[in-house]
Write a protein that holds these residues in place. Structure first.
Motif: not given
Ligand code: MG
Ligand code: C2E
Ligand code: MG
Length: 351
Positions: A248, A269, A305, A218, A220, A130, A185
């Motif tokens: 995420d 995630k 995570e 991802e 966010t 990432e 992200n």
């Molecule tokens: Mg992330």
């Protein structure tokens, strides 16, 4: 076009005053009384109370006397001299946030990334990395939260997000060992039209000859983005190019579980708050297990995570997480890792 803006210095520099407006007569009276009670000098310009720059710090204290609803009804406009600029009218709290947040002039030209491994828990092989944004500014190292906060406060969120996405692809993708995925992200709130806003992202992919099936975008802040229809369009746009998408931080804040079924991302995630400190008698275990089973039932792969210890790793493996990420498996660093120094804990994991 939103992807093409460059980051400019914040426009509050040299701001001489703020004109304050109240939406109702009751609120106006309250504002008037509070300005006097805090001994703040002001000039009356029609309906506005104009407060000079040397009183901005005291305004932070003054707003605490208003309820949340009232705060949203208190508007302000920046003034150069005594001239308000009506195009920049925004809630007073937003202007104060901007004035209190440093803006890192030029930092966006020096973005770089730390990358953190995401590990396949069945094989203990590095599946991908990432990209986490950083900047050097005036000898300081700035992390992702400081940069994102400053960009939002100064109305630069869109430009910053696009630039970070572009730089992540051009700087990090070429460093990765072949086959490894790059997780990038992005904040959906900065996209108003996927066709236009994602253009430079795809251009960056072409520039480095990226195989888009190795990219995972991802989302966010999905919980702060109520427009599900738009979010679905954004994810579809990424997928149409052959990339994968991930949701995420599931389990953080108010991220809606419904998003999983509604959006059907390729990957979810699980937030660090669900994983960190996890132990054998933990009340969160059934929840984490249920989330993993639910994601699997929808055909979605799971990354846990925030794995910081061997025990947490063993537990998430037992609960069936497909991938793991966290300091125990690898800290964010300048260079990618090809192999892990640790091996699969004995007898753990289902796959
Ligand atoms: Mg992330
Ligand atoms: P995230 O995407 O959930 O990234 C994981 C964050 O958790 C990173 O913080 C990482 O350094 C940290 N982390 C990873 N493993 C562990 C662990 O085991 N323990 C602990 N305590 N922390 C761990 P970072 O780099 O500060 O990023 C914070 C957030 O900022 C990210 O959360 C992401 O939402 C956002 N962000 C980072 N880079 C970008 C970017 O380029 N664009 C956008 N839009 N957002 C970004
Ligand atoms: Mg996360």
């Amino acid at each position: 076009m939103c992807d093409c803006q460059s980051l400019q210095p914040g426009h509050n520099s040299g701001l001489e005053g703020l004109a304050l407006y109240a939406a109702s007569s009751h609120l106006r009276r309250k504002l008037h009384l509070l300005l006097e009670a805090h001994h703040l000098a002001f000039e009356l310009h029609g309906p506005a109370f104009v407060v000079a720059a040397d009183s901005f710090t005291a305004l932070n204290v003054l707003v605490d006397s208003f309820s949340m609803t009232e705060r949203h009804e208190l508007m302000s406009t920046p003034c150069q001299g005594s001239q308000p600029d009506p195009w920049q009218t925004a809630p007073l709290v937003q202007w104060l946030h901007r004035l209190n947040t440093p803006w890192f002039v030029g930092a966006a030209q020096h973005l770089h990334f730390e990358i953190q491994p995401i590990v396949g828990l069945g094989t203990m092989q590095v599946y991908g990395h990432e990209a986490l944004v950083r900047a050097r500014w005036n000898g300081q190292h700035l992390g992702a939260p400081a940069l994102l906060n400053a960009a939002a406060a100064h109305g630069q969120a869109r430009a910053f997000d696009a630039q970070a996405r572009r730089n992540a692809i051009t700087q990090v993708y070429p460093m990765l060992p072949p086959q490894q995925r790059l997780f990038v992200n992005f904040s959906p709130s900065v996209v108003y039209n996927p066709e236009i806003c994602l253009q430079t992202t795809f251009e960056a992919c072409r520039e480095v000859g990226a195989d888009l099936s190795r990219l995972v975008f991802e989302v966010t802040e999905s919980e702060a983005f109520p427009d599900l229809k738009m979010l679905r369009r954004i994810l579809q746009r990424y997928r149409a190019e052959g990339a994968q998408v991930a949701l995420d931080d599931l389990g953080a804040g108010h991220t809606s579980l419904l998003y999983l079924a509604e959006l059907q991302p390729d990957v979810v995630k699980l937030d660090q708050a669900l994983i960190r400190g996890l132990h054998a008698d933990d009340a969160r275990l059934p929840l984490v297990e249920a989330l993993i089973s639910y994601a699997h039932a929808l055909g979605i792969q799971v990354v846990a995570e925030g794995i910081e210890t061997a025990d947490e790793l063993a537990l998430v493996m037992e609960l069936g997480s497909d991938y793991g990420q966290g300091y125990y498996l690898g800290r964010p660093a300048a260079n990618p890792v090809a192999d892990l120094p640790i091996s699969r804990p004995m007898g753990q994991g289902r796959n």
